[in-house]
Design an enzyme around this catalytic site. Sequence first.
Site, PDB file in Angstrom:
ATOM      1  N   THR A 285       0.826  -1.205   0.000  1.00  0.00           N
ATOM      2  CA  THR A 285       0.000   0.000   0.000  1.00  0.00           C
ATOM      3  C   THR A 285       0.858   1.251   0.000  1.00  0.00           C
ATOM      4  OG1 THR A 285      -1.585   1.274   1.336  1.00  0.00           O
ATOM      5  CG2 THR A 285      -0.106  -0.194   2.515  1.00  0.00           C
ATOM      6  N   ASP A 286       0.296   2.350  -0.508  1.00  0.00           N
ATOM      7  CA  ASP A 286       0.996   3.629  -0.446  1.00  0.00           C
ATOM      8  C   ASP A 286       1.051   4.187   0.969  1.00  0.00           C
ATOM      9  OD1 ASP A 286      -1.684   4.345  -0.191  1.00  0.00           O
ATOM     10  OD2 ASP A 286      -1.698   5.726  -1.887  1.00  0.00           O
ATOM     11  N   GLU A 287       0.248   3.622   1.885  1.00  0.00           N
ATOM     12  CA  GLU A 287       0.207   4.152   3.239  1.00  0.00           C
ATOM     13  C   GLU A 287       1.514   3.951   4.001  1.00  0.00           C
ATOM     14  OE1 GLU A 287      -3.383   3.645   5.506  1.00  0.00           O
ATOM     15  OE2 GLU A 287      -4.492   3.034   3.722  1.00  0.00           O
TER      16      GLU A 287
ATOM     17  N   TYR B 183      -1.977  -0.403  10.921  1.00  0.00           N
ATOM     18  CA  TYR B 183      -2.096  -1.079   9.628  1.00  0.00           C
ATOM     19  C   TYR B 183      -0.892  -0.802   8.746  1.00  0.00           C
ATOM     20  CZ  TYR B 183      -3.260  -1.490   4.690  1.00  0.00           C
ATOM     21  OH  TYR B 183      -3.208  -1.764   3.351  1.00  0.00           O
TER      22      TYR B 183
ATOM     23  N   LYS C  92       2.154  -3.335   7.311  1.00  0.00           N
ATOM     24  CA  LYS C  92       2.466  -3.521   5.895  1.00  0.00           C
ATOM     25  C   LYS C  92       3.909  -3.118   5.608  1.00  0.00           C
ATOM     26  CE  LYS C  92       0.271  -4.753   2.956  1.00  0.00           C
ATOM     27  NZ  LYS C  92       0.093  -6.124   2.413  1.00  0.00           N
TER      28      LYS C  92
END
Length: 355
Positions: A132-134, A158, A162
């Site tokens: 994810t870009d997060e 989260y 990741k």
Amino acid sequence: MASLLVTGGAGFIGANFVHYWLARYPEDRLVVLDALTYAGRRENLAPVLEQPALRFVHGDIRDQALVERLLREESLDTVVHFAAESHVDRSISGPAAFVETNVTGTLSLLQAAQNVWLAGSGRPHRFHHVSTDEVYGSLGPADPAFTETTAYAPNSPYSASKAASDHLVRAWHHTYGLQVTTSNCSNNYGPYQFPEKLIPLMLTRLLHGESLPVYGDGRNVRDWLHVEDHARGIEQVLRRGRVGEVYNIGGENEWNNIALVRLICARLDETFAARPELSARYPEAAPARGEPCESLIRFVRDRPGHDARYAINPDKVRAELDFRPAHTLESGLAATMEWYLAHPQWWRPLCRAAG
């Protein structure tokens, strides 16, 4: 012919990938491994579940012995790893599950692949990790978009889980020689998305005539990627991506949350006006009662640590893989809205679970 293990293949993005891949490569063998937690559902695979090219296995990615057995039994040469806990709000209230699935689960898969492919058959292989870009943290309004070399700065349990899994995948390539690729995507939307995420949450609440909760002032910005475009991007990484590389896959559709919610409202108002039969099917919806959908918007207390903006620089995936998203947010949203309007039997039972 390729043989793929798709982890989390009964979840939202994984199931859409399975549909896409079987349509494009009907000669390939797919094994779906999914624990069928709240967001993973056999129903997501119903249109393809009986195809002989697909085997579904109900199991946990943390079961390393099971994964090794599947890799050997099915002579699998590719892992596409979607399985993850992914909802930020749930990670805030219950972070342990995110570490267990996203970190420990990824470690289990990597060790299984190492034992079967490196210490065992030695066959050509690919382990593709979907992230994810997060993991890159939060951007200011004028900051340049994330690139593949942006420093990691995760701000939620989260995204931290990741980020940890991304680092494990990198380490298994550089330390042991596992043939890996990683993709970091922006916010996905489309069919089969569990109605806790923003777009299906707003659509289903509107159809139930319920209020639309918007965090803070609604100015948080996200880049929106239609799930079919995401599947196409992963396809290009698998076919043409360089081993050991990271590719950021974005939708090139930056919208702040309140503008997106207002767009959903306007489009649903227009759709009900053009199709009077919808009022009979969804009598609780605001337009069926003669009220504008936007009247249901309610601003609520902001989420802790809410990242201000995500944006992806697509230069690398364009230059190396010739990938561009096919959907604008407007076209993708129209198709998504039509899917939810046509499949109430899929989403109605899930709304209680979505909270």
